[in-house]
Design a protein around this motif. Structure first.
Motif, PDB file in Angstrom:
ATOM      1  N   TYR A   5       0.837  -1.192   0.000  1.00 28.46           N
ATOM      2  CA  TYR A   5       0.000   0.000   0.000  1.00 28.46           C
ATOM      3  C   TYR A   5       0.870   1.240   0.000  1.00 28.46           C
ATOM      4  CZ  TYR A   5      -2.842   3.789   1.888  1.00 28.46           C
ATOM      5  OH  TYR A   5      -3.445   4.990   2.100  1.00 28.46           O
ATOM      6  N   ARG A   6       0.489   2.230  -0.818  1.00 25.34           N
ATOM      7  CA  ARG A   6       1.233   3.495  -0.887  1.00 25.34           C
ATOM      8  C   ARG A   6       0.328   4.633  -0.420  1.00 25.34           C
ATOM      9  NH1 ARG A   6       4.280   4.361  -6.489  1.00 25.34           N
ATOM     10  NH2 ARG A   6       4.516   6.369  -5.426  1.00 25.34           N
ATOM     11  N   ALA A   7       0.763   5.326   0.635  1.00 24.49           N
ATOM     12  CA  ALA A   7      -0.027   6.416   1.211  1.00 24.49           C
ATOM     13  C   ALA A   7      -0.065   7.640   0.317  1.00 24.49           C
ATOM     14  CB  ALA A   7       0.528   6.795   2.580  1.00 24.49           C
ATOM     15  N   ASP A   8       0.803   7.685  -0.704  1.00 27.52           N
ATOM     16  CA  ASP A   8       0.856   8.863  -1.576  1.00 27.52           C
ATOM     17  C   ASP A   8       0.082   8.645  -2.871  1.00 27.52           C
ATOM     18  OD1 ASP A   8       2.541   6.968  -2.652  1.00 27.52           O
ATOM     19  OD2 ASP A   8       4.091   8.417  -3.244  1.00 27.52           O
ATOM     20  N   GLN A   9      -0.805   7.655  -2.891  1.00 28.75           N
ATOM     21  CA  GLN A   9      -1.617   7.381  -4.068  1.00 28.75           C
ATOM     22  C   GLN A   9      -3.102   7.337  -3.720  1.00 28.75           C
ATOM     23  OE1 GLN A   9      -0.408   3.705  -5.907  1.00 28.75           O
ATOM     24  NE2 GLN A   9       1.143   4.690  -7.182  1.00 28.75           N
ATOM     25  N   THR A  10      -3.916   7.809  -4.680  1.00 29.57           N
ATOM     26  CA  THR A  10      -5.369   7.674  -4.573  1.00 29.57           C
ATOM     27  C   THR A  10      -5.895   7.198  -5.913  1.00 29.57           C
ATOM     28  OG1 THR A  10      -5.625   9.380  -2.878  1.00 29.57           O
ATOM     29  CG2 THR A  10      -7.559   8.892  -4.214  1.00 29.57           C
ATOM     30  N   LEU A  11      -6.775   6.212  -5.874  1.00 29.66           N
ATOM     31  CA  LEU A  11      -7.356   5.676  -7.099  1.00 29.66           C
ATOM     32  C   LEU A  11      -8.234   6.740  -7.765  1.00 29.66           C
ATOM     33  CD1 LEU A  11      -7.353   2.956  -8.609  1.00 29.66           C
ATOM     34  CD2 LEU A  11      -9.444   2.377  -7.363  1.00 29.66           C
ATOM     35  N   ASP A  12      -8.143   6.880  -9.080  1.00 26.70           N
ATOM     36  CA  ASP A  12      -8.854   7.957  -9.779  1.00 26.70           C
ATOM     37  C   ASP A  12     -10.373   7.873  -9.591  1.00 26.70           C
ATOM     38  OD1 ASP A  12      -9.202   5.685 -11.287  1.00 26.70           O
ATOM     39  OD2 ASP A  12      -8.401   6.518 -13.164  1.00 26.70           O
ATOM     40  N   SER A  13     -10.919   6.659  -9.554  1.00 28.51           N
ATOM     41  CA  SER A  13     -12.367   6.523  -9.356  1.00 28.51           C
ATOM     42  C   SER A  13     -12.782   6.988  -7.955  1.00 28.51           C
ATOM     43  CB  SER A  13     -12.792   5.071  -9.575  1.00 28.51           C
ATOM     44  OG  SER A  13     -12.084   4.199  -8.705  1.00 28.51           O
ATOM     45  N   VAL A  14     -11.909   6.728  -6.966  1.00 23.96           N
ATOM     46  CA  VAL A  14     -12.180   7.186  -5.599  1.00 23.96           C
ATOM     47  C   VAL A  14     -12.097   8.710  -5.528  1.00 23.96           C
ATOM     48  CG1 VAL A  14     -11.355   7.125  -3.208  1.00 23.96           C
ATOM     49  CG2 VAL A  14     -11.394   5.030  -4.570  1.00 23.96           C
ATOM     50  N   TRP A  15     -11.144   9.283  -6.246  1.00 25.41           N
ATOM     51  CA  TRP A  15     -10.972  10.734  -6.235  1.00 25.41           C
ATOM     52  C   TRP A  15     -12.152  11.443  -6.889  1.00 25.41           C
ATOM     53  CZ3 TRP A  15      -8.998  14.086  -3.412  1.00 25.41           C
ATOM     54  CH2 TRP A  15      -8.726  15.394  -3.831  1.00 25.41           C
ATOM     55  N   GLU A  16     -12.715  10.842  -7.930  1.00 27.68           N
ATOM     56  CA  GLU A  16     -13.903  11.422  -8.551  1.00 27.68           C
ATOM     57  C   GLU A  16     -15.060  11.476  -7.559  1.00 27.68           C
ATOM     58  OE1 GLU A  16     -14.836   9.281 -12.053  1.00 27.68           O
ATOM     59  OE2 GLU A  16     -13.013   9.866 -13.144  1.00 27.68           O
ATOM     60  N   LEU A  17     -15.222  10.413  -6.774  1.00 22.28           N
ATOM     61  CA  LEU A  17     -16.262  10.399  -5.749  1.00 22.28           C
ATOM     62  C   LEU A  17     -16.002  11.460  -4.681  1.00 22.28           C
ATOM     63  CD1 LEU A  17     -16.722   6.548  -5.253  1.00 22.28           C
ATOM     64  CD2 LEU A  17     -18.265   8.103  -6.452  1.00 22.28           C
ATOM     65  N   ALA A  18     -14.710  11.649  -4.332  1.00 25.27           N
ATOM     66  CA  ALA A  18     -14.359  12.653  -3.331  1.00 25.27           C
ATOM     67  C   ALA A  18     -14.670  14.059  -3.835  1.00 25.27           C
ATOM     68  CB  ALA A  18     -12.880  12.530  -2.967  1.00 25.27           C
ATOM     69  N   LEU A  19     -14.390  14.327  -5.107  1.00 26.88           N
ATOM     70  CA  LEU A  19     -14.688  15.642  -5.672  1.00 26.88           C
ATOM     71  C   LEU A  19     -16.196  15.890  -5.693  1.00 26.88           C
ATOM     72  CD1 LEU A  19     -12.177  15.756  -8.672  1.00 26.88           C
ATOM     73  CD2 LEU A  19     -12.011  17.004  -6.518  1.00 26.88           C
ATOM     74  N   ALA A  20     -16.964  14.854  -6.020  1.00 29.61           N
ATOM     75  CA  ALA A  20     -18.417  14.999  -6.014  1.00 29.61           C
ATOM     76  C   ALA A  20     -18.931  15.240  -4.599  1.00 29.61           C
ATOM     77  CB  ALA A  20     -19.064  13.742  -6.605  1.00 29.61           C
ATOM     78  N   ALA A  21     -18.344  14.545  -3.621  1.00 27.89           N
ATOM     79  CA  ALA A  21     -18.748  14.745  -2.229  1.00 27.89           C
ATOM     80  C   ALA A  21     -18.408  16.150  -1.755  1.00 27.89           C
ATOM     81  CB  ALA A  21     -18.065  13.709  -1.339  1.00 27.89           C
ATOM     82  N   ALA A  22     -17.251  16.682  -2.210  1.00 32.60           N
ATOM     83  CA  ALA A  22     -16.860  18.037  -1.838  1.00 32.60           C
ATOM     84  C   ALA A  22     -17.850  19.062  -2.394  1.00 32.60           C
ATOM     85  CB  ALA A  22     -15.451  18.333  -2.337  1.00 32.60           C
TER      86      ALA A  22
END
Length: 343
Positions: A283-300
């Motif tokens: 596991y790498r703490a400096d990575q975020t999956l693009d699909s997860v990031w899209e959900l985060a942007l929508a939540a923001a």
């Protein structure tokens, strides 16, 4: 002698959201009706109140419905078998009435809306806009903090125009709950910020941070027999208030963490990657999956629409500590572990 009164939007919203403030609204209505107070309403305040009144009403209804759900659970678990059905039927009826007819908060909103629309709204003219720009460039209050303060600055400049014609016989007053932007940052928060002090020279102008304080000072009689200090100030918070505050704080804490991650991504310190480039083992703490990031942007975006971008920071270290402390305390009251701060 009528006093010209300008009230910040935050004061109106705080009066609207709590039914226990209705005696204060009544007192203000009487003073305006008698001509003792002349209400000054900038278009900025009217617009902000219009944008937020539906949210205030919905949050109040949601909080009350959450309260009744908890009460129903308690009745189901602990209620006497012989009376349980009647109790639940009564609670369901109240819950239905809250959803259909609204509650005292809706009444308060209507009364305040009537006050605001009872006088011509003051438009933001070109002179005010120019002075707002100059204030921003000089970083004078309310631009002394790292936030968008256009709305607050407009109120300052409109009030400055009102003060320019004030005298001891025709005084004016400004009331706000926003002590961070308008009050003395390093001393007594009941006093105006140093950049604004010249606008509040007695006896022609007054700065207050509570409507009740203004009413008691200028016209105490309309409050009548309402024992405000005992019945209001000492009354415990309602569960609906606690749930509402906990929800707002959790959104604020989550959004701040999200924005910190967004900043790291923009600086190249954190990477948004596709499925094929994402490392699960190790596991790498400096990575975020693009699909997860899209959900985060929508939540923001959803959080910005729900809470209002003006209520989402940025926060300094002290304010950030206060937010986390409040959230921890409220979640402890609601039964969670005191150190649970996951959004």
């Amino acid at each position: 002698m009528a006093i010209r009164l300008m009230v910040d939007t935050c004061v109106w919203l705080d009066l609207a959201k709590d039914y226990r403030e209705q005696p204060v609204i009544t007192a203000l209505e009487e003073l305006i009706g008698s001509g003792d107070v002349e209400l000054i309403v900038p278009q900025q305040v009217l617009d902000e109140f219009d944008r937020n009144k539906a949210r205030i009403a919905e949050e109040a209804r949601r909080g009350l419905q959450s309260h009744f759900r908890l009460v129903r659970l308690a009745v189901n678990r602990f209620g006497d078998n012989a009376r349980r059905a009647d109790l639940l039927a009564g609670l369901n009826e109240v819950d239905h009435r809250i959803g259909v007819d609204g509650d005292a908060v809706g009444e308060s909103i209507e009364r305040i809306d009537g006050l605001l629309r009872g006088v011509p709204a003051l438009a933001t003219n070109d002179g005010v806009k120019q002075r707002v720009t100059e204030r921003a460039l000089a970083k004078k209050a309310p631009y002394h903090r790292a936030k968008n303060s256009v709305g607050d600055a407009i109120l300052v400049e409109i009030y400055a125009d009102i003060v320019s014609t004030a005298t001891a016989d025709t005084p004016c007053a400004f009331i706000t709950h926003n002590t961070k932007d308008f009050s003395d940052a390093d001393g007594d928060f009941r006093q105006p910020h140093g950049d604004l002090a010249h606008l509040f020279e007695a006896p022609k102008s007054t700065y207050r941070i509570a409507m009740v304080e203004f009413l008691k000072e200028h016209s105490p009689d309309p409050l009548g027999d309402h024992d405000f200090e005992f019945n209001y100030s000492q009354e415990a918070r309602r569960l609906s208030e606690i749930l509402e505050a906990e929800h707002l704080l959790s959104r604020q804490v989550w959004y701040n963490r999200h924005w910190n991650l967004r900043t790291k991504i923009e600086k190249g310190e954190h990477e948004v990657v596709s499925e094929q480039d994402y490392s699960r083992n190790p596991y790498r703490a400096d990575q975020t999956l693009d699909s997860v990031w899209e959900l985060a942007l929508a939540a923001a975006k959803k959080t910005e629409d729900e809470v209002g971008i003006e209520n989402l920071g940025p926060w300094d270290d002290f304010e950030w500590g206060m937010l986390n402390g409040k959230l921890s305390a409220l979640r402890w009251i609601l039964g969670d572990d005191s150190d649970t701060l996951d959004a």
